[in-house]
Design an enzyme around this catalytic site. Sequence first.
Site, PDB file in Angstrom:
ATOM      1  N   HIS A 134       0.874  -1.179   0.000  1.00 37.16           N
ATOM      2  CA  HIS A 134       0.000   0.000   0.000  1.00 37.16           C
ATOM      3  C   HIS A 134       0.914   1.234   0.000  1.00 37.16           C
ATOM      4  CE1 HIS A 134      -2.707   2.981   1.875  1.00 37.16           C
ATOM      5  NE2 HIS A 134      -3.701   2.239   1.422  1.00 37.16           N
ATOM      6  N   ASP A 210       3.227  -4.158   8.086  1.00 32.95           N
ATOM      7  CA  ASP A 210       2.010  -3.393   7.873  1.00 32.95           C
ATOM      8  C   ASP A 210       0.856  -4.386   8.056  1.00 32.95           C
ATOM      9  OD1 ASP A 210      -0.242  -2.217   6.947  1.00 32.95           O
ATOM     10  OD2 ASP A 210       0.596  -1.528   5.029  1.00 32.95           O
ATOM     11  N   GLN A 213      -4.274  -5.070   7.117  1.00 41.69           N
ATOM     12  CA  GLN A 213      -5.269  -6.021   6.587  1.00 41.69           C
ATOM     13  C   GLN A 213      -5.160  -7.386   7.257  1.00 41.69           C
ATOM     14  OE1 GLN A 213      -7.648  -4.987   4.789  1.00 41.69           O
ATOM     15  NE2 GLN A 213      -6.915  -3.179   3.710  1.00 41.69           N
ATOM     16  N   LYS A 236     -10.507  -0.286  10.416  1.00 38.18           N
ATOM     17  CA  LYS A 236     -10.639  -1.526   9.634  1.00 38.18           C
ATOM     18  C   LYS A 236     -11.017  -2.700  10.528  1.00 38.18           C
ATOM     19  CE  LYS A 236      -7.124  -0.153   6.249  1.00 38.18           C
ATOM     20  NZ  LYS A 236      -7.965   0.446   5.213  1.00 38.18           N
ATOM     21  N   CYS A 373      -4.825   2.486  -3.759  1.00 34.24           N
ATOM     22  CA  CYS A 373      -3.637   3.049  -3.098  1.00 34.24           C
ATOM     23  C   CYS A 373      -2.460   2.084  -3.208  1.00 34.24           C
ATOM     24  CB  CYS A 373      -3.918   3.388  -1.638  1.00 34.24           C
ATOM     25  SG  CYS A 373      -5.282   4.528  -1.446  1.00 34.24           S
TER      26      CYS A 373
HETATM   27  N1  C6P Z   1      -6.183   0.561   2.771  1.00 30.78           N
HETATM   28  C1  C6P Z   1      -7.992   0.169   1.212  1.00 30.78           C
HETATM   29  O1  C6P Z   1      -9.092   0.429   0.717  1.00 30.78           O
HETATM   30  P1  C6P Z   1      -5.005   4.004   6.792  1.00 30.78           P
HETATM   31  O2  C6P Z   1      -5.663   4.629   5.580  1.00 30.78           O
HETATM   32  O3  C6P Z   1      -3.814   4.772   7.277  1.00 30.78           O
HETATM   33  O4  C6P Z   1      -5.994   3.670   7.846  1.00 30.78           O
HETATM   34  O5  C6P Z   1      -4.448   2.581   6.308  1.00 30.78           O
HETATM   35  C2  C6P Z   1      -3.466   2.559   5.329  1.00 30.78           C
HETATM   36  C3  C6P Z   1      -3.236   1.182   4.827  1.00 30.78           C
HETATM   37  C4  C6P Z   1      -1.988   0.622   5.037  1.00 30.78           C
HETATM   38  N2  C6P Z   1      -1.712  -0.625   4.630  1.00 30.78           N
HETATM   39  C5  C6P Z   1      -2.627  -1.371   4.008  1.00 30.78           C
HETATM   40  C6  C6P Z   1      -2.262  -2.773   3.586  1.00 30.78           C
HETATM   41  C7  C6P Z   1      -3.899  -0.861   3.757  1.00 30.78           C
HETATM   42  O6  C6P Z   1      -4.795  -1.610   3.136  1.00 30.78           O
HETATM   43  C8  C6P Z   1      -4.202   0.458   4.169  1.00 30.78           C
HETATM   44  C9  C6P Z   1      -5.549   1.073   3.878  1.00 30.78           C
HETATM   45  C10 C6P Z   1      -7.552   0.937   2.420  1.00 30.78           C
HETATM   46  O7  C6P Z   1      -7.250  -0.705   0.770  1.00 30.78           O
HETATM   47  C11 C6P Z   1      -7.767   2.404   2.267  1.00 30.78           C
HETATM   48  S1  C6P Z   1      -6.695   3.132   1.114  1.00 30.78           S
END
Ligand code: C6P
Length: 416
Positions: A134, A210, A213, A236, A373
Amino acid sequence: MKKGETMDGIQQQELNVDGIRKDFPILERFVREKKLVYLDNAATTQKPLQVINALTDYYTKYNSNVHRAVHTLSAEASEAYDNARQKIAGFINAKFREIVFVKNGSEGANIVLHSLVLDRFKPGDEIISTVMEHHSNIVPWQLAQKKGIRLKFVDIDDRGQLKMEQFDELMTERTKLVTVAHVSNVLGTINPVEEIGRIAHDAGAFFMIDAAQSIPHMPFDVKKVDCDFCIFSGHKMLAPTGIGCLYGKEALLEDMEPFLRGSDMIKEVKLLESTWNDLPYKFETGTPNIADSIAFGAAVDYLNALGMKNVWGHEQNLVNYVMKRLSEIKDLVIYGPQKRGGVISFNLGDVHSHDTASVLDEQGIAVRSGHHCAMPLMKRLGITAATRASFYIYNTKEEIDRLCDALEQARSVFKL
Ligand code: C6P
């Protein structure tokens, strides 16, 4: 192995999805006169009443600043806030002092960037990541290039799995950080983080996961995976937006300089210098996000009551079912491996993903479309966008059937 039994012999129980759904008022909603099917959980999950009530309880009964005053409301707020951090620490087998509250996972990565990479790494040092990340696990490290730090990326194979041999090939004595997604938000690939961590540590590098997910979906133990840092977002995993976590090993956090400076992260302030508060407060500046932290604790209570093994089992049942059903749809290309987390990205012929998602929306089905993203991954896959369905505790096989029916409809709309 008996039915319902997991590898470690602990009995897995089916989730009571009908009961769970009653906790989520939004799932009663109709969209375009169709009952909502919410399949955009990788972007953000819906919130149960228990989390919503935790927010309203705080604001209606004991709203107050924390760790500052001696009055009753402040004491109640401080206790609830501290309890929430303790719950989150327990959820991933960390210590209270190792859980830094941040806005979201992205902000957590930025703390590691500033307090570790920019502060301690030298020109010529290296960071290894992967092409499936991401943006939040790519863009922060790009700033390190200004300091002469090199970025290297492990590639994926045709099934969307990491080419594991490349970790050894890319690793040198200058590699200082290895940082990977546990589960890809596009491919659903589950990366072997324990093995990657061992490779990183054998080479003397820090290891960051990270876990945006993965922590919401499966049992996760920071000691077992032996990561130095990990980042995840509350929204999430049933909690509100605006609250997430950076986990860091206590000794490392202790050693690192704070990134953001101001009130509450200090022990003593003189006009020309200051000393820092104890962990984890050293990394938390100003009045914190009290309400959302408390509600994050309520989300963790909710998931603990379900049992993370059962959450994972439910999602795996859905994934097996949806993979089989989607494979029966002509002209549909699915990205990523068969064995995966609850994330499935696909394209229907040469139809743009936003068009596919619009047809699904007509049927009341919410999915995400676009680059997710993860633009470098899109480029690696030779596409610019994909449609993505992602699942959570309240989703059902009937909803998957509706997704598949709507995709068949999309095929005829676009004359495939
Ligand atoms: N992915 C998706 O629709 P944030 O936005 O900071 O809470 O999370 C960022 C992030 C970091 N790593 C991974 C693997 C992610 O999937 C995400 C967030 C969402 O896939 C929103 S872009």
